[in-house]
Design a protein around this motif. Structure first.
Motif, PDB file in Angstrom:
ATOM      1  N   LEU A 100       0.829  -1.203   0.000  1.00 50.44           N
ATOM      2  CA  LEU A 100       0.000   0.000   0.000  1.00 50.44           C
ATOM      3  C   LEU A 100       0.866   1.256   0.000  1.00 50.44           C
ATOM      4  O   LEU A 100       0.607   2.209  -0.738  1.00 50.44           O
ATOM      5  N   PHE A 101       1.907   1.257   0.812  1.00 52.10           N
ATOM      6  CA  PHE A 101       2.808   2.403   0.924  1.00 52.10           C
ATOM      7  C   PHE A 101       3.525   2.658  -0.398  1.00 52.10           C
ATOM      8  O   PHE A 101       3.584   3.785  -0.887  1.00 52.10           O
ATOM      9  N   VAL A 102       4.070   1.601  -0.981  1.00 51.56           N
ATOM     10  CA  VAL A 102       4.771   1.740  -2.263  1.00 51.56           C
ATOM     11  C   VAL A 102       3.797   2.203  -3.339  1.00 51.56           C
ATOM     12  O   VAL A 102       4.128   3.044  -4.179  1.00 51.56           O
ATOM     13  N   LYS A 140      -5.510 -10.117  -0.335  1.00 50.40           N
ATOM     14  CA  LYS A 140      -4.542 -10.929   0.422  1.00 50.40           C
ATOM     15  C   LYS A 140      -4.203 -10.252   1.750  1.00 50.40           C
ATOM     16  O   LYS A 140      -4.128 -10.894   2.796  1.00 50.40           O
ATOM     17  N   ALA A 141      -3.979  -8.953   1.685  1.00 51.58           N
ATOM     18  CA  ALA A 141      -3.612  -8.201   2.885  1.00 51.58           C
ATOM     19  C   ALA A 141      -4.747  -8.231   3.908  1.00 51.58           C
ATOM     20  O   ALA A 141      -4.509  -8.430   5.104  1.00 51.58           O
ATOM     21  N   GLN A 142      -5.978  -8.055   3.425  1.00 50.09           N
ATOM     22  CA  GLN A 142      -7.123  -8.084   4.335  1.00 50.09           C
ATOM     23  C   GLN A 142      -7.280  -9.468   4.964  1.00 50.09           C
ATOM     24  O   GLN A 142      -7.528  -9.581   6.167  1.00 50.09           O
ATOM     25  N   LYS A 143      -7.123 -10.508   4.170  1.00 44.73           N
ATOM     26  CA  LYS A 143      -7.268 -11.875   4.670  1.00 44.73           C
ATOM     27  C   LYS A 143      -6.215 -12.160   5.744  1.00 44.73           C
ATOM     28  O   LYS A 143      -6.518 -12.693   6.811  1.00 44.73           O
ATOM     29  N   SER A 185      -3.013  -3.791  -6.537  1.00 43.64           N
ATOM     30  CA  SER A 185      -4.074  -4.537  -7.218  1.00 43.64           C
ATOM     31  C   SER A 185      -5.128  -4.997  -6.220  1.00 43.64           C
ATOM     32  O   SER A 185      -4.876  -5.084  -5.019  1.00 43.64           O
ATOM     33  N   GLU A 186      -6.305  -5.319  -6.750  1.00 42.28           N
ATOM     34  CA  GLU A 186      -7.377  -5.848  -5.899  1.00 42.28           C
ATOM     35  C   GLU A 186      -6.923  -7.133  -5.213  1.00 42.28           C
ATOM     36  O   GLU A 186      -7.238  -7.371  -4.051  1.00 42.28           O
ATOM     37  N   GLU A 187      -6.160  -7.952  -5.923  1.00 42.01           N
ATOM     38  CA  GLU A 187      -5.659  -9.203  -5.358  1.00 42.01           C
ATOM     39  C   GLU A 187      -4.736  -8.931  -4.167  1.00 42.01           C
ATOM     40  O   GLU A 187      -4.824  -9.596  -3.133  1.00 42.01           O
TER      41      GLU A 187
END
Length: 185
Positions: free
Chosen positions: A136-138, A153-156, A147-149
């Protein structure tokens, strides 16, 4: 007389060691660096902060690597030692400065709880940085959103970590007080 002199020498060394200046090498963007800085600030310990920006390769320069061969931040100079790994630094500081409120030296069960969370944090919570924060920072810095993917992944991963933390804290961590080792912070 000789025993007394040896005792006094040992005592003097321990006092001067405990009062030696602390130099922290790191960057405020680094959570491990912030952890060390927060504890030093909380305890009112004077120290010097030397900024080392890992994103600019400063932790890979020869000057830094001579002191801290792993190239990790934070790197701390304290009591004639060069230490890395924030948890090792924090445990060392607590043990050598008598900060039993942070790291109980006389109660193995409480110390085991603190160690459990230090190791859990290092193995689990730190994974949020490469899986969620960094992309997210980058993305923000580069102007290219993740990307949505990547977001899914981060949320999971973060949801799994938060559920695990809540379960452990509710079923063994905080059932005996407001804080990990009782009612005192």
């Amino acid at each position: 007389k000789h025993e007394m002199r040896s005792f006094c020498t040992l005592l003097f060394k321990s006092v001067t060691m405990a009062q030696s200046p602390i130099v922290v090498h790191g960057d405020p963007i680094s959570q491990p660096t912030r952890a060390v800085m927060w504890v030093l600030a909380m305890k009112g310990v004077k120290h010097e902060m030397r900024r080392v920006n890992p994103l600019r390769g400063e932790a890979e320069k020869d000057e830094y690597l001579r002191k801290f061969p792993s190239g990790l931040i934070p790197g701390v100079e304290v009591d004639g030692l060069h230490l890395t790994e924030s948890h090792a630094i924090l445990v060392y500081l607590a043990e050598t400065r008598g900060w039993d409120d942070l790291y109980p030296s006389k109660d193995a069960a409480k110390r085991a709880k603190v160690n459990m969370w230090l190791h859990w944090h290092h193995t689990n919570a730190r994974l949020l940085t490469p899986t969620m924060v960094r992309p997210l920072f980058v993305g923000v810095l580069s102007g290219m959103p993740p990307s949505e993917e990547t977001i899914k992944k981060a949320q999971k991963r973060s949801n799994k970590l938060l559920r695990e933390m809540e379960l452990v804290m509710n079923h063994g961590g905080l059932k005996h007080g407001k804080f990990l080792c009782g009612d005192a912070p």
